[in-house]
Design a protein around this motif. Structure first.
Motif, PDB file in Angstrom:
ATOM      1  N   ASP A 105       3.442  -4.645   2.306  1.00  0.00           N
ATOM      2  CA  ASP A 105       4.510  -4.734   1.312  1.00  0.00           C
ATOM      3  C   ASP A 105       4.405  -3.560   0.335  1.00  0.00           C
ATOM      4  O   ASP A 105       3.560  -3.562  -0.561  1.00  0.00           O
ATOM      5  CB  ASP A 105       4.408  -6.058   0.553  1.00  0.00           C
ATOM      6  N   PRO A 106       5.248  -2.523   0.489  1.00  0.00           N
ATOM      7  CA  PRO A 106       5.192  -1.370  -0.403  1.00  0.00           C
ATOM      8  C   PRO A 106       5.638  -1.651  -1.831  1.00  0.00           C
ATOM      9  O   PRO A 106       5.573  -0.774  -2.689  1.00  0.00           O
ATOM     10  CB  PRO A 106       6.125  -0.352   0.266  1.00  0.00           C
ATOM     11  N   GLY A 107       6.110  -2.859  -2.107  1.00  0.00           N
ATOM     12  CA  GLY A 107       6.451  -3.219  -3.479  1.00  0.00           C
ATOM     13  C   GLY A 107       7.872  -2.901  -3.879  1.00  0.00           C
ATOM     14  O   GLY A 107       8.740  -2.619  -3.055  1.00  0.00           O
ATOM     15  N   THR A 108       8.103  -2.943  -5.189  1.00  0.00           N
ATOM     16  CA  THR A 108       9.449  -2.798  -5.748  1.00  0.00           C
ATOM     17  C   THR A 108       9.707  -1.386  -6.265  1.00  0.00           C
ATOM     18  O   THR A 108       8.772  -0.631  -6.543  1.00  0.00           O
ATOM     19  CB  THR A 108       9.638  -3.782  -6.909  1.00  0.00           C
ATOM     20  N   PRO A 109      10.985  -1.013  -6.432  1.00  0.00           N
ATOM     21  CA  PRO A 109      11.293   0.296  -7.023  1.00  0.00           C
ATOM     22  C   PRO A 109      10.718   0.445  -8.426  1.00  0.00           C
ATOM     23  O   PRO A 109      10.367   1.556  -8.843  1.00  0.00           O
ATOM     24  CB  PRO A 109      12.830   0.309  -7.048  1.00  0.00           C
ATOM     25  N   GLU A 110      10.591  -0.661  -9.149  1.00  0.00           N
ATOM     26  CA  GLU A 110      10.024  -0.603 -10.504  1.00  0.00           C
ATOM     27  C   GLU A 110       8.554  -0.205 -10.483  1.00  0.00           C
ATOM     28  O   GLU A 110       8.041   0.383 -11.445  1.00  0.00           O
ATOM     29  CB  GLU A 110      10.172  -1.959 -11.189  1.00  0.00           C
ATOM     30  N   ASP A 111       7.858  -0.521  -9.398  1.00  0.00           N
ATOM     31  CA  ASP A 111       6.445  -0.174  -9.282  1.00  0.00           C
ATOM     32  C   ASP A 111       6.219   1.212  -8.689  1.00  0.00           C
ATOM     33  O   ASP A 111       5.090   1.710  -8.698  1.00  0.00           O
ATOM     34  CB  ASP A 111       5.722  -1.198  -8.398  1.00  0.00           C
ATOM     35  N   ALA A 112       7.282   1.815  -8.153  1.00  0.00           N
ATOM     36  CA  ALA A 112       7.145   3.080  -7.444  1.00  0.00           C
ATOM     37  C   ALA A 112       6.924   4.250  -8.403  1.00  0.00           C
ATOM     38  O   ALA A 112       7.324   4.211  -9.573  1.00  0.00           O
ATOM     39  CB  ALA A 112       8.389   3.339  -6.603  1.00  0.00           C
ATOM     40  N   VAL A 137      -7.478  -2.262  11.361  1.00  0.00           N
ATOM     41  CA  VAL A 137      -6.226  -2.985  11.597  1.00  0.00           C
ATOM     42  C   VAL A 137      -5.080  -2.293  10.858  1.00  0.00           C
ATOM     43  O   VAL A 137      -4.001  -2.084  11.410  1.00  0.00           O
ATOM     44  CB  VAL A 137      -6.353  -4.448  11.136  1.00  0.00           C
ATOM     45  N   LEU A 138      -5.310  -1.904   9.605  1.00  0.00           N
ATOM     46  CA  LEU A 138      -4.280  -1.222   8.821  1.00  0.00           C
ATOM     47  C   LEU A 138      -3.937   0.131   9.432  1.00  0.00           C
ATOM     48  O   LEU A 138      -2.762   0.510   9.510  1.00  0.00           O
ATOM     49  CB  LEU A 138      -4.755  -1.037   7.377  1.00  0.00           C
ATOM     50  N   ALA A 139      -4.942   0.868   9.882  1.00  0.00           N
ATOM     51  CA  ALA A 139      -4.720   2.204  10.442  1.00  0.00           C
ATOM     52  C   ALA A 139      -3.932   2.155  11.746  1.00  0.00           C
ATOM     53  O   ALA A 139      -3.377   3.173  12.170  1.00  0.00           O
ATOM     54  CB  ALA A 139      -6.064   2.905  10.669  1.00  0.00           C
ATOM     55  N   ALA A 140      -3.872   0.978  12.369  1.00  0.00           N
ATOM     56  CA  ALA A 140      -3.150   0.861  13.634  1.00  0.00           C
ATOM     57  C   ALA A 140      -1.646   0.996  13.462  1.00  0.00           C
ATOM     58  O   ALA A 140      -0.938   1.320  14.415  1.00  0.00           O
ATOM     59  CB  ALA A 140      -3.475  -0.480  14.295  1.00  0.00           C
ATOM     60  N   VAL A 141      -1.133   0.757  12.240  1.00  0.00           N
ATOM     61  CA  VAL A 141       0.316   0.793  12.028  1.00  0.00           C
ATOM     62  C   VAL A 141       0.799   2.100  11.406  1.00  0.00           C
ATOM     63  O   VAL A 141       1.995   2.294  11.237  1.00  0.00           O
ATOM     64  CB  VAL A 141       0.772  -0.387  11.151  1.00  0.00           C
ATOM     65  N   GLY A 142      -0.108   2.987  11.074  1.00  0.00           N
ATOM     66  CA  GLY A 142       0.307   4.255  10.477  1.00  0.00           C
ATOM     67  C   GLY A 142      -0.849   4.936   9.786  1.00  0.00           C
ATOM     68  O   GLY A 142      -1.910   4.329   9.575  1.00  0.00           O
ATOM     69  N   PRO A 143      -0.685   6.204   9.418  1.00  0.00           N
ATOM     70  CA  PRO A 143      -1.759   6.929   8.747  1.00  0.00           C
ATOM     71  C   PRO A 143      -2.084   6.326   7.383  1.00  0.00           C
ATOM     72  O   PRO A 143      -1.198   5.860   6.663  1.00  0.00           O
ATOM     73  CB  PRO A 143      -1.192   8.348   8.608  1.00  0.00           C
ATOM     74  N   VAL A 144      -3.361   6.321   7.053  1.00  0.00           N
ATOM     75  CA  VAL A 144      -3.835   5.787   5.774  1.00  0.00           C
ATOM     76  C   VAL A 144      -4.486   6.915   4.987  1.00  0.00           C
ATOM     77  O   VAL A 144      -5.378   7.600   5.490  1.00  0.00           O
ATOM     78  CB  VAL A 144      -4.844   4.641   5.990  1.00  0.00           C
ATOM     79  N   ARG A 145      -4.017   7.107   3.770  1.00  0.00           N
ATOM     80  CA  ARG A 145      -4.585   8.151   2.911  1.00  0.00           C
ATOM     81  C   ARG A 145      -5.714   7.551   2.067  1.00  0.00           C
ATOM     82  O   ARG A 145      -5.492   6.628   1.291  1.00  0.00           O
ATOM     83  CB  ARG A 145      -3.491   8.748   2.019  1.00  0.00           C
ATOM     84  N   ILE A 146      -6.896   8.085   2.258  1.00  0.00           N
ATOM     85  CA  ILE A 146      -8.080   7.624   1.536  1.00  0.00           C
ATOM     86  C   ILE A 146      -8.556   8.714   0.576  1.00  0.00           C
ATOM     87  O   ILE A 146      -8.722   9.863   0.980  1.00  0.00           O
ATOM     88  CB  ILE A 146      -9.229   7.266   2.502  1.00  0.00           C
ATOM     89  N   VAL A 154      -0.296   4.293   2.429  1.00  0.00           N
ATOM     90  CA  VAL A 154      -0.162   3.615   3.720  1.00  0.00           C
ATOM     91  C   VAL A 154       1.122   4.088   4.382  1.00  0.00           C
ATOM     92  O   VAL A 154       2.214   3.923   3.822  1.00  0.00           O
ATOM     93  CB  VAL A 154      -0.147   2.080   3.554  1.00  0.00           C
ATOM     94  N   ASP A 155       0.982   4.687   5.553  1.00  0.00           N
ATOM     95  CA  ASP A 155       2.126   5.208   6.299  1.00  0.00           C
ATOM     96  C   ASP A 155       2.982   6.137   5.433  1.00  0.00           C
ATOM     97  O   ASP A 155       4.210   6.077   5.441  1.00  0.00           O
ATOM     98  CB  ASP A 155       2.968   4.044   6.839  1.00  0.00           C
TER      99      ASP A 155
END
Length: 236
Positions: A105-112, A137-146, A154-155
């Motif tokens: 859940d990338p969240g709301t525009p207010e949090d962006a 598991v998270l990395a399976a759906v897209g690149p993860v920036r650490i 996330v993605d």
């Protein structure tokens, strides 16, 4: 104490307060952080992860959740329920692998961050090896920036920033629930079930169609040859 350790300590304290239920939701302004939170679906509700995703090993049938938000004392859980059946119900179990339902859940525009737009919340069934961690598991759906040991993107979202402090925030008492966009399962090696369609019957008939056409051509050519032969005979 380094800045990285300080940030981790603050986020851990916030998570502890949420789990213990010792802090009530308040409409008063406070300071917080903008970050990706890590959760598990337990007993019909989301709970803030007690350990990092690189340590947690979710079991087969587990539901993992990630939510990007500006967090303070109030909980900012994923806005959709962790429905394993809805996310993984159509994905067959495979021998030697586990299925984990993943809610992002990338969240709301207010949090962006300024200039960025969050994508819709998604649900993905991840088929992976039994020892895979929450991070895998998270990395399976897209690149993860650490960065600095923290999950920052996330993605591709957000494209910058990591656990940044936000002054004078106001957290809503509740978040409006959202409907997940269920994507195709990832990591599955199961062969798709055979299907039958009208194209199959037409393909079966294709060779006969070619034979018939060839026969017609032969007849036409033969007829033309017969006519030509008669003309030659008449001229002689």
């Amino acid at each position: 104490m380094t800045a990285q350790r300080t940030l981790r300590l603050v986020l851990s304290l916030l998570a502890g307060l949420l789990l213990a239920g010792t802090v009530a939701t308040s409409a008063q302004a406070e300071d917080g952080y903008r970050f990706w939170g890590y959760y598990q679906w337990t007993a019909g509700k989301w709970a803030f992860a007690q350990k990092g995703a690189d340590v947690v090993v979710p079991a087969d049938g587990a539901v993992e959740g990630w939510r990007f938000a500006v967090g303070g004392a109030a909980p900012r859980m994923p806005r959709a329920a962790g429905d394993f059946e809805a996310i993984c119900g159509k994905t067959p179990a495979e021998t030697g692998k586990k299925r984990v339902a993943l809610v992002v859940d990338p969240g709301t525009p207010e949090d962006a961050l300024s200039g960025e737009t969050p994508k819709p919340a998604t649900g993905t069934c991840v088929v992976t090896d039994p020892k895979a961690t929450g991070a895998k598991v998270l990395a399976a759906v897209g690149p993860v920036r650490i960065e600095k040991g923290l999950t920052c993107g996330v993605d591709g979202y957000p494209g910058k920033g990591c656990g940044d402090q936000v002054k004078n925030i106001k957290i809503p008492a509740t978040d409006t629930p959202v409907t997940l966009q269920i994507g195709a399962a990832v990591g599955s090696t199961a062969a798709p079930a055979p299907t039958t369609s009208s194209s199959s019957s037409s393909d079966d008939g294709a060779p006969w169609t070619g034979i018939i056409i060839a026969a017609v051509v032969v007849l036409v050519l033969a007829g033309g040859g017969l006519v030509l032969s008669r003309r030659r005979s008449s001229s002689q």
